[in-house]
Design a protein around this motif. Structure first.
Motif, PDB file in Angstrom:
ATOM      1  N   VAL A 245       0.843  -1.203   0.000  1.00 51.47           N
ATOM      2  CA  VAL A 245       0.000   0.000   0.000  1.00 51.47           C
ATOM      3  C   VAL A 245       0.874   1.247   0.000  1.00 51.47           C
ATOM      4  CG1 VAL A 245      -1.760   1.283   1.293  1.00 51.47           C
ATOM      5  CG2 VAL A 245      -1.902  -1.208   1.139  1.00 51.47           C
ATOM      6  N   ARG A 246       1.918   1.234   0.833  1.00 47.37           N
ATOM      7  CA  ARG A 246       2.845   2.382   0.857  1.00 47.37           C
ATOM      8  C   ARG A 246       3.520   2.562  -0.493  1.00 47.37           C
ATOM      9  NH1 ARG A 246       4.943   0.194   5.860  1.00 47.37           N
ATOM     10  NH2 ARG A 246       6.855  -0.199   4.728  1.00 47.37           N
ATOM     11  N   GLU A 247       3.936   1.456  -1.115  1.00 47.63           N
ATOM     12  CA  GLU A 247       4.592   1.541  -2.426  1.00 47.63           C
ATOM     13  C   GLU A 247       3.639   2.087  -3.481  1.00 47.63           C
ATOM     14  OE1 GLU A 247       6.081  -2.399  -3.089  1.00 47.63           O
ATOM     15  OE2 GLU A 247       7.852  -2.067  -1.848  1.00 47.63           O
TER      16      GLU A 247
ATOM     17  N   LEU B 299       2.089   6.540  -7.051  1.00 46.67           N
ATOM     18  CA  LEU B 299       1.115   7.515  -7.565  1.00 46.67           C
ATOM     19  C   LEU B 299       1.586   8.949  -7.331  1.00 46.67           C
ATOM     20  CD1 LEU B 299      -2.204   5.814  -6.388  1.00 46.67           C
ATOM     21  CD2 LEU B 299      -1.425   6.072  -8.764  1.00 46.67           C
ATOM     22  N   LEU B 300       2.087   9.220  -6.130  1.00 47.12           N
ATOM     23  CA  LEU B 300       2.535  10.578  -5.824  1.00 47.12           C
ATOM     24  C   LEU B 300       3.783  10.958  -6.611  1.00 47.12           C
ATOM     25  CD1 LEU B 300       1.895  10.695  -1.965  1.00 47.12           C
ATOM     26  CD2 LEU B 300       0.452  11.601  -3.813  1.00 47.12           C
ATOM     27  N   ASP B 301       4.689   9.999  -6.817  1.00 48.58           N
ATOM     28  CA  ASP B 301       5.886  10.267  -7.617  1.00 48.58           C
ATOM     29  C   ASP B 301       5.507  10.592  -9.064  1.00 48.58           C
ATOM     30  OD1 ASP B 301       7.554   9.888  -5.452  1.00 48.58           O
ATOM     31  OD2 ASP B 301       8.215   7.878  -6.059  1.00 48.58           O
TER      32      ASP B 301
ATOM     33  N   LEU C 132      -5.837   7.097  -0.100  1.00 49.58           N
ATOM     34  CA  LEU C 132      -4.686   6.572   0.636  1.00 49.58           C
ATOM     35  C   LEU C 132      -4.029   7.648   1.496  1.00 49.58           C
ATOM     36  CD1 LEU C 132      -3.105   4.231  -2.069  1.00 49.58           C
ATOM     37  CD2 LEU C 132      -4.350   3.562  -0.002  1.00 49.58           C
ATOM     38  N   VAL C 133      -3.978   8.873   0.987  1.00 50.67           N
ATOM     39  CA  VAL C 133      -3.426   9.976   1.777  1.00 50.67           C
ATOM     40  C   VAL C 133      -4.310  10.230   2.995  1.00 50.67           C
ATOM     41  CG1 VAL C 133      -3.013  12.472   1.795  1.00 50.67           C
ATOM     42  CG2 VAL C 133      -2.160  11.091  -0.097  1.00 50.67           C
TER      43      VAL C 133
ATOM     44  N   SER D 274      -2.064   8.265  11.202  1.00 50.77           N
ATOM     45  CA  SER D 274      -1.021   9.035  11.890  1.00 50.77           C
ATOM     46  C   SER D 274      -1.609   9.766  13.095  1.00 50.77           C
ATOM     47  CB  SER D 274      -0.381  10.052  10.944  1.00 50.77           C
ATOM     48  OG  SER D 274       0.335   9.397   9.942  1.00 50.77           O
ATOM     49  N   LEU D 275      -2.793  10.328  12.915  1.00 50.55           N
ATOM     50  CA  LEU D 275      -3.457  11.013  14.017  1.00 50.55           C
ATOM     51  C   LEU D 275      -3.766  10.035  15.147  1.00 50.55           C
ATOM     52  CD1 LEU D 275      -4.819  13.506  15.244  1.00 50.55           C
ATOM     53  CD2 LEU D 275      -6.877  12.893  13.961  1.00 50.55           C
ATOM     54  N   LEU D 276      -4.304   8.870  14.814  1.00 45.67           N
ATOM     55  CA  LEU D 276      -4.587   7.863  15.833  1.00 45.67           C
ATOM     56  C   LEU D 276      -3.308   7.421  16.543  1.00 45.67           C
ATOM     57  CD1 LEU D 276      -7.245   5.553  14.155  1.00 45.67           C
ATOM     58  CD2 LEU D 276      -7.607   7.242  15.965  1.00 45.67           C
ATOM     59  N   ARG D 277      -2.236   7.245  15.777  1.00 46.61           N
ATOM     60  CA  ARG D 277      -0.957   6.822  16.355  1.00 46.61           C
ATOM     61  C   ARG D 277      -0.441   7.884  17.332  1.00 46.61           C
ATOM     62  NH1 ARG D 277       1.982   6.702  12.047  1.00 46.61           N
ATOM     63  NH2 ARG D 277       1.111   4.744  11.333  1.00 46.61           N
ATOM     64  N   LEU D 278      -0.532   9.145  16.945  1.00 43.20           N
ATOM     65  CA  LEU D 278      -0.067  10.214  17.827  1.00 43.20           C
ATOM     66  C   LEU D 278      -0.891  10.278  19.106  1.00 43.20           C
ATOM     67  CD1 LEU D 278       0.624  13.045  15.229  1.00 43.20           C
ATOM     68  CD2 LEU D 278       2.314  11.808  16.617  1.00 43.20           C
ATOM     69  N   ARG D 279      -2.193  10.104  18.974  1.00 43.99           N
ATOM     70  CA  ARG D 279      -3.045  10.115  20.169  1.00 43.99           C
ATOM     71  C   ARG D 279      -2.758   8.928  21.058  1.00 43.99           C
ATOM     72  NH1 ARG D 279      -8.826  12.556  18.030  1.00 43.99           N
ATOM     73  NH2 ARG D 279      -7.978  14.602  17.571  1.00 43.99           N
ATOM     74  N   SER D 280      -2.497   7.785  20.459  1.00 43.10           N
ATOM     75  CA  SER D 280      -2.149   6.590  21.233  1.00 43.10           C
ATOM     76  C   SER D 280      -0.849   6.810  21.977  1.00 43.10           C
ATOM     77  CB  SER D 280      -2.021   5.362  20.340  1.00 43.10           C
ATOM     78  OG  SER D 280      -3.259   5.021  19.786  1.00 43.10           O
ATOM     79  N   GLN D 281       0.124   7.412  21.330  1.00 44.51           N
ATOM     80  CA  GLN D 281       1.410   7.685  21.969  1.00 44.51           C
ATOM     81  C   GLN D 281       1.236   8.650  23.130  1.00 44.51           C
ATOM     82  OE1 GLN D 281       3.710   9.079  18.645  1.00 44.51           O
ATOM     83  NE2 GLN D 281       4.484   7.048  18.149  1.00 44.51           N
ATOM     84  N   ARG D 282       0.384   9.647  22.949  1.00 49.05           N
ATOM     85  CA  ARG D 282       0.151  10.635  24.004  1.00 49.05           C
ATOM     86  C   ARG D 282      -0.478   9.964  25.229  1.00 49.05           C
ATOM     87  NH1 ARG D 282      -3.468  15.463  22.378  1.00 49.05           N
ATOM     88  NH2 ARG D 282      -5.115  14.008  22.940  1.00 49.05           N
ATOM     89  N   VAL D 283      -1.387   9.032  24.987  1.00 44.85           N
ATOM     90  CA  VAL D 283      -2.050   8.335  26.084  1.00 44.85           C
ATOM     91  C   VAL D 283      -1.060   7.476  26.856  1.00 44.85           C
ATOM     92  CG1 VAL D 283      -3.721   6.508  26.586  1.00 44.85           C
ATOM     93  CG2 VAL D 283      -4.342   8.368  25.044  1.00 44.85           C
TER      94      VAL D 283
END
Length: 67
Positions: A20-22, A27-29, A48-49, A56-65
């Motif tokens: 998925v990342r590739e 596409l962006l390239d 995908l973006v 990323s938002l969920l990951r940041l909130r999880s890290q903050r918790v």
């Protein structure tokens, strides 16, 4: 009244699958190189973006918790 939403701690470690990342990178390239994407490709890239930003938002909130 605010609702409490629980976010699984495992999201801190979640990443998009390599394929998925590739695909998103490809596409962006192509777009950055001036190649015009089809309507379907543009929609795919936008989705995908959005997914990447949401995760990323969920990951940041999880890290903050966990701190």
């Amino acid at each position: 009244m605010a609702e409490l939403v629980q976010i699984p701690i495992e999201l801190v470690y979640f990443q998009l699958p390599v394929g998925v990342r590739e695909r998103l990178t490809s596409l962006l390239d192509r777009q950055d190189a001036g190649e015009e994407l089809t309507q379907a490709e543009r929609q795919e890239a936008e989705g995908l973006v959005e997914l990447t930003e949401f995760l990323s938002l969920l990951r940041l909130r999880s890290q903050r918790v966990t701190q």
